[in-house]
Design a protein around this motif. Structure first.
Motif, PDB file in Angstrom:
ATOM      1  N   SER A 122       1.000  -1.246  -0.021  1.00  0.00           N
ATOM      2  CA  SER A 122       0.069   0.090   0.099  1.00  0.00           C
ATOM      3  C   SER A 122       0.731   1.211   0.115  1.00  0.00           C
ATOM      4  O   SER A 122       0.535   2.206  -0.897  1.00  0.00           O
ATOM      5  CB  SER A 122      -0.905  -0.090   1.153  1.00  0.00           C
ATOM      6  N   LYS A 123       2.182   0.900   0.756  1.00  0.00           N
ATOM      7  CA  LYS A 123       2.860   2.229   0.746  1.00  0.00           C
ATOM      8  C   LYS A 123       3.410   2.630  -0.736  1.00  0.00           C
ATOM      9  O   LYS A 123       3.561   3.681  -1.235  1.00  0.00           O
ATOM     10  CB  LYS A 123       3.980   1.801   1.659  1.00  0.00           C
ATOM     11  N   GLN A 124       4.043   1.345  -1.306  1.00  0.00           N
ATOM     12  CA  GLN A 124       4.414   1.462  -2.732  1.00  0.00           C
ATOM     13  C   GLN A 124       3.505   2.050  -3.624  1.00  0.00           C
ATOM     14  O   GLN A 124       3.784   2.891  -4.491  1.00  0.00           O
ATOM     15  CB  GLN A 124       4.947  -0.090  -3.485  1.00  0.00           C
ATOM     16  N   ALA A 125       2.215   1.623  -3.559  1.00  0.00           N
ATOM     17  CA  ALA A 125       0.998   2.256  -4.407  1.00  0.00           C
ATOM     18  C   ALA A 125       1.059   3.647  -4.347  1.00  0.00           C
ATOM     19  O   ALA A 125       0.695   4.410  -5.151  1.00  0.00           O
ATOM     20  CB  ALA A 125      -0.173   1.213  -4.178  1.00  0.00           C
ATOM     21  N   THR A 126       0.826   4.012  -2.938  1.00  0.00           N
ATOM     22  CA  THR A 126       0.860   5.437  -2.691  1.00  0.00           C
ATOM     23  C   THR A 126       2.036   6.381  -3.238  1.00  0.00           C
ATOM     24  O   THR A 126       1.559   7.500  -3.864  1.00  0.00           O
ATOM     25  CB  THR A 126       0.715   5.866  -1.146  1.00  0.00           C
ATOM     26  N   LYS A 183      -0.641  16.197   1.459  1.00  0.00           N
ATOM     27  CA  LYS A 183      -1.893  17.069   1.052  1.00  0.00           C
ATOM     28  C   LYS A 183      -2.696  16.114   0.546  1.00  0.00           C
ATOM     29  O   LYS A 183      -4.092  16.134   0.740  1.00  0.00           O
ATOM     30  CB  LYS A 183      -1.312  18.138  -0.154  1.00  0.00           C
ATOM     31  N   ASN A 184      -2.132  15.086  -0.427  1.00  0.00           N
ATOM     32  CA  ASN A 184      -3.200  14.302  -1.146  1.00  0.00           C
ATOM     33  C   ASN A 184      -3.570  12.878  -0.702  1.00  0.00           C
ATOM     34  O   ASN A 184      -4.396  12.251  -1.070  1.00  0.00           O
ATOM     35  CB  ASN A 184      -2.775  14.334  -2.446  1.00  0.00           C
ATOM     36  N   TYR A 185      -2.398  12.541   0.326  1.00  0.00           N
ATOM     37  CA  TYR A 185      -2.586  11.173   0.932  1.00  0.00           C
ATOM     38  C   TYR A 185      -2.412  11.108   2.404  1.00  0.00           C
ATOM     39  O   TYR A 185      -1.796  10.249   2.586  1.00  0.00           O
ATOM     40  CB  TYR A 185      -1.449  10.403   0.170  1.00  0.00           C
ATOM     41  N   ALA A 186      -3.071  12.220   3.117  1.00  0.00           N
ATOM     42  CA  ALA A 186      -2.675  12.422   4.646  1.00  0.00           C
ATOM     43  C   ALA A 186      -3.247  11.081   5.343  1.00  0.00           C
ATOM     44  O   ALA A 186      -2.389  10.585   6.116  1.00  0.00           O
ATOM     45  CB  ALA A 186      -3.727  13.572   4.976  1.00  0.00           C
ATOM     46  N   GLN A 187      -4.554  10.438   4.849  1.00  0.00           N
ATOM     47  CA  GLN A 187      -4.829   9.153   5.656  1.00  0.00           C
ATOM     48  C   GLN A 187      -3.823   8.105   5.314  1.00  0.00           C
ATOM     49  O   GLN A 187      -3.444   7.426   6.422  1.00  0.00           O
ATOM     50  CB  GLN A 187      -6.171   8.761   5.042  1.00  0.00           C
ATOM     51  N   VAL A 189      -0.703   8.553   4.660  1.00  0.00           N
ATOM     52  CA  VAL A 189       0.672   8.423   5.454  1.00  0.00           C
ATOM     53  C   VAL A 189       1.135   8.833   6.889  1.00  0.00           C
ATOM     54  O   VAL A 189       1.740   9.169   7.173  1.00  0.00           O
ATOM     55  CB  VAL A 189       1.694   9.523   4.461  1.00  0.00           C
ATOM     56  N   GLN A 190      -0.239   8.787   7.344  1.00  0.00           N
ATOM     57  CA  GLN A 190      -0.354   9.041   8.915  1.00  0.00           C
ATOM     58  C   GLN A 190       0.550   8.387   9.727  1.00  0.00           C
ATOM     59  O   GLN A 190       1.106   8.906  10.586  1.00  0.00           O
ATOM     60  CB  GLN A 190      -1.779   9.413   9.200  1.00  0.00           C
ATOM     61  N   ASP A 191       0.711   7.142   9.408  1.00  0.00           N
ATOM     62  CA  ASP A 191       1.500   6.170  10.339  1.00  0.00           C
ATOM     63  C   ASP A 191       3.054   5.971   9.633  1.00  0.00           C
ATOM     64  O   ASP A 191       3.781   5.676  10.506  1.00  0.00           O
ATOM     65  CB  ASP A 191       1.086   4.850  10.189  1.00  0.00           C
ATOM     66  N   TRP A 192       3.349   6.948   8.790  1.00  0.00           N
ATOM     67  CA  TRP A 192       4.791   6.806   8.137  1.00  0.00           C
ATOM     68  C   TRP A 192       5.718   7.571   9.004  1.00  0.00           C
ATOM     69  O   TRP A 192       5.283   8.477   9.589  1.00  0.00           O
ATOM     70  CB  TRP A 192       4.771   7.335   6.373  1.00  0.00           C
ATOM     71  N   ARG A 193       6.865   7.227   8.866  1.00  0.00           N
ATOM     72  CA  ARG A 193       7.943   7.999   9.766  1.00  0.00           C
ATOM     73  C   ARG A 193       8.412   8.946   8.769  1.00  0.00           C
ATOM     74  O   ARG A 193       9.112   8.486   7.588  1.00  0.00           O
ATOM     75  CB  ARG A 193       8.941   7.097  10.225  1.00  0.00           C
ATOM     76  N   TYR A 194       8.835  10.198   9.149  1.00  0.00           N
ATOM     77  CA  TYR A 194       9.397  11.053   8.117  1.00  0.00           C
ATOM     78  C   TYR A 194      10.997  11.230   8.857  1.00  0.00           C
ATOM     79  O   TYR A 194      10.942  11.934   9.902  1.00  0.00           O
ATOM     80  CB  TYR A 194       8.877  12.542   7.959  1.00  0.00           C
TER      81      TYR A 194
END
Length: 194
Positions: A122-126, A183-187, A189-194
């Motif tokens: 799902s991360k890859q697709a995003t 902006k476009n994928y907030a839902q 990426v909310q669990d991703w680490r930056y």
């Protein structure tokens, strides 16, 4: 598993007459060569032809490879050159990215460290969807740095620009990707680490 010989060892043997070993280099780099071509030339069929042309050109010019840069850098320089020639001839704009490839790594988008390989589909697709919305230039510099694992100097050689310009382009491309994701994928990426 991959072939046990290094790129340099393969090249030496190919130049000594074992031409069939060039197939090992093709297998080793075909996915990334196609990805680099596809970032520059959005049409899949054209990108596939250009990737093949780049390998043919690399094979024909293998005797000119001096080993001053990594083989992959030399090869990507050829891909870049072949694509630019194609684009000049066709005078195409390269805005859209009809990308079916998975942009496979961007865990640490904002940090200076190289990203870890993305773990979930799902991360890859995003990331794939987000990268499609970036300019061809941004997509290429991100692909070369993260997927092809080229250094700033190597990317500069490939894109024929100064390494400091590459650094600026990479920084801006990462920032644009991060902004786009937030902006476009907030839902997503909310669990991703930056």
């Amino acid at each position: 598993m991959g072939h046990p010989l290094t790129d340099q060892e393969l090249i030496e043997r190919i130049l000594q007459g074992q031409q069939q070993l060039f197939a090992v280099l093709v297998e080793r780099y075909q996915q990334l060569v196609f990805t680099v071509a596809h970032r520059m030339v959005p049409q899949r069929e054209d990108a596939e032809e250009l990737a093949q042309s780049a390998f043919v050109k690399a094979y024909q010019n293998l005797g000119n490879y001096r080993g001053e840069a990594k083989f992959s850098t030399w090869l990507y320089t050829i891909v870049h050159s072949v694509c630019l020639t194609f684009l000049r001839k066709r005078t195409l704009a390269t805005q859209s990215l009809d990308n079916e490839q998975v942009y496979a790594s961007a865990d640490n988008l904002d940090g200076g460290m190289r990203a870890n390989v993305v773990e979930t589909k799902s991360k890859q697709a995003t990331l794939t969807q987000a990268i499609q919305q970036l300019s061809a230039d941004d997509a290429q510099v991100l692909t070369l740095f993260y997927q092809a694992e080229q250094s700033l100097e190597e990317i500069g050689r490939i894109m024929q620009i100064d390494p400091n310009t590459v650094k600026v382009k990479l920084h801006r491309a990462r920032h644009r990707l991060k902004t786009l994701l937030e902006k476009n994928y907030a839902q997503e990426v909310q669990d991703w680490r930056y």
